[in-house]
Design an enzyme around this catalytic site. Structure first.
Site, PDB file in Angstrom:
ATOM      1  CD  GLU A 197      -2.928  -1.071   2.551  1.00 13.60           C
ATOM      2  OE1 GLU A 197      -2.804  -0.282   3.041  1.00 13.60           O
ATOM      3  OE2 GLU A 197      -3.978  -1.258   2.251  1.00 13.60           O
ATOM      4  CD  GLU A 394      -3.770  -5.865   4.224  1.00 15.90           C
ATOM      5  OE1 GLU A 394      -5.301  -5.307   4.774  1.00 15.90           O
ATOM      6  OE2 GLU A 394      -2.656  -5.685   3.765  1.00 15.90           O
TER       7      GLU A 394
HETATM    8  C1  NOJ Z   1      -3.960  -2.655   5.140  1.00 18.07           C
HETATM    9  C2  NOJ Z   1      -2.955  -2.427   5.884  1.00 18.07           C
HETATM   10  O1  NOJ Z   1      -1.734  -3.053   5.047  1.00 18.07           O
HETATM   11  C3  NOJ Z   1      -3.061  -3.613   7.292  1.00 18.07           C
HETATM   12  O2  NOJ Z   1      -1.087  -3.335   8.066  1.00 18.07           O
HETATM   13  C4  NOJ Z   1      -3.807  -2.445   7.881  1.00 18.07           C
HETATM   14  O3  NOJ Z   1      -3.894  -3.728   9.207  1.00 18.07           O
HETATM   15  C5  NOJ Z   1      -5.317  -3.200   7.602  1.00 18.07           C
HETATM   16  N1  NOJ Z   1      -5.500  -1.969   6.213  1.00 18.07           N
HETATM   17  C6  NOJ Z   1      -6.451  -3.087   7.878  1.00 18.07           C
HETATM   18  O4  NOJ Z   1      -7.037  -1.496   8.233  1.00 18.07           O
END
Ligand code: NOJ
Length: 487
Positions: A197, A394
């Site tokens: 990200e 994710e």
């Molecule tokens: C994206 C991130 O990569 C992760 O580290 C985070 O905890 C989650 N989103 C949830 O917000």
């Protein structure tokens, strides 16, 4: 006769699928060899921040005094010194057992750069390497393929003190670190991600750190001015990605390397004016195309550049774009949670858009829940980037206390369970529409430390009592387990 007709119509009506009914997702068939996993990141789970020679990173700085960012955001003064204690090998062994019982065939973890290179460059900390060897070997023994993210928001402090990603040297720092990881772990790790990200790191985290350092309260994170002034951050990261991909391929280790983006689907909370629609397109481009285009098209989006005048600040030197173009990234990683709602406010925010109202009740932490938009978004990625291989690195949800009640060792997280089920269906729909999706990772295997939000936001399918470190699989864990049994 009339009553027979009414009864028949009623029967037909009752037998029809309604919108409220979802398909039986347990019966959905996914391609052979599909990766089914759960994800995590080092600082969020490891703890052991001072153990065995690990060096500090930016989180050790910003979650501790005098900054105490989590305290500022949530009122609770917490940091990652213990997190969920996975640096403790006994704990990790127990956690791996829960993964095995869940039935996943892959697990996404990240490496803490300053655990293996305490200063970010130079001397290797062998104790840190040993720890990751232990984690990787434990997963493999359990038939769980490790997917390793090299950089998940964790810049070593020693390098941040030299300017971090704004310093062009960062390209070399990262490539050397990646080289070390490929040499030490690449014999067993067959899927790498360079970055997690970049847009969130840049627009959100880095802008908060910058504000804190100049003693201002963090305001609207992303703005045209911010991107223009910090474009070098993005560009160095893109160069570092390209150099690492080329290096990985040169080593012929027989695996794949990708990069993962926060897929930011955006919408307006009211009927948009024409100006609002144009702004929305620019905002989407800034969140997504600014990062995806260089990787998958070899260029930055021209329309956005015209608006930002970023080039003049950006440190794009002769030959850089050739390096970026030369890197053949093997897959596109996608993190998706929900739709970001915007509200038109001419002259303010990001191209005249500020955060809008999420229509959902209760609200999910990371935006408006919309699995159909996810399917459409995935199809649009296929079209925009020439049908790349995609891994959903994710997807998950957190709704807060109502979904997290621990009663008699059980957590009935009905909202999260429904969310995951609907999004797995959305992925299936995208595959049916021809999108080349190879895997799906739930965020997250365990409740953990949600960065600036500390322990106040649970995303796990396994509940963690942060005081005792006990784990309790939630209903969502059991749903995923029974779904995986059918695969
Ligand atoms: C994206 C991130 O990569 C992760 O580290 C985070 O905890 C989650 N989103 C949830 O917000």
């Amino acid at each position: 006769m009339k009553s027979t007709w009414i009864a028949l119509s009623l029967l037909v009506f009752l037998l029809q699928p309604t919108n409220a009914q979802t398909k039986d997702s347990k019966k959905l068939k996914f391609p052979k060899g599909f990766l089914w996993g759960a994800a995590s990141a080092a600082y969020q789970v490891e703890g052991g921040t001072k153990a065995d020679g690990r060096g500090p990173n930016i989180w050790d700085k910003y979650l501790n005094p005098p900054y105490s960012l989590a305290k500022m955001a949530t009122g609770e003064d917490v940091n990652g010194d213990i997190a969920i204690n996975e640096y403790d090998r006994n704990q990790f062994l127990k956690d791996a057992r829960l993964m095995k019982e869940l039935g996943i065939n892959t697990y996404r973890l990240s490496i803490s750069w300053s655990r293996i290179l305490p200063e970010g460059t130079g001397k290797v900390n062998e104790a840190g390497i040993d720890y990751y060897n232990f984690v990787i070997n434990t997963l493999i023994k359990n038939d769980i393929k490790p997917l390793v993210t090299l950089y998940h928001f964790e810049m070593p402090l020693a390098l941040e003190n030299k300017g971090g990603w704004m310093n062009r040297e960062s390209v070399k720092w990262f490539t050397d670190y990646a080289n070390l990881c490929f040499d030490r772990f690449g014999d067993r790790v067959k899927i790498f991600l360079t970055f997690n990200e970049p847009s969130i790191e840049m627009f959100f985290l880095q802008s908060v750190f910058d504000a804190i350092n100049s003693r201002q309260m963090p305001s609207v994170p992303a703005s045209e001015k911010y991107i223009s002034e910090h474009f070098a951050h993005i560009h160095h990261l893109m160069l570092a990605h390209a150099e690492a991909v080329n290096l990985y391929h040169k080593k012929n280790l027989g695996g794949k390397i990708g990069i993962t983006f926060n897929f930011m689907l955006c919408d307006l909370d009211t009927t948009a004016s024409d100006a609002g629609k144009t702004s929305l397109d620019l905002v989407k481009m800034a969140w997504n195309n600014l990062f995806m285009d260089p990787v998958f098209k070899g260029s930055y989006p021209a329309v956005l550049f015209d608006r930002l005048k970023a080039v003049q600040y950006g440190d794009i030197q002769a030959g850089d774009m050739d390096i970026i173009k030369s890197a053949k990234t093997d897959f596109l990683g996608i993190n998706y949670y929900g739709v970001n709602m915007y509200h038109e406010k001419p002259g303010a925010g990001f191209f005249g858009l500020v955060n809008g109202k999420n229509p959902d009740k209760p609200e999910m932490f990371n935006g408006f829940v919309n699995p159909e938009a996810f399917t459409r978004g995935l199809v649009s990625l296929k079209e925009q980037y020439n049908n790349p291989e995609i891994i959903i690195t994710e997807n998950g949800a957190g709704y807060g206390v109502s979904d997290e009640k621990l009663e008699n060792g059980k957590v009935n997280d009905a909202l999260r369970t429904a969310y995951i089920q609907r999004h797995i269906e959305a992925v299936h729909n995208a595959i049916q529409a021809g999108v080349n999706i190879k895997g799906y990772y739930v965020w997250s295997m365990f409740d953990n430390l949600e960065w600036i939000m500390g322990f106040s936001r649970r995303f796990g399918i396994t509940y963690v009592d942060f005081k005792t470190q006990e784990r309790y699989p939630k209903q969502s864990y059991y749903w995923y387990q029974s779904f995986l049994k059918e695969q």
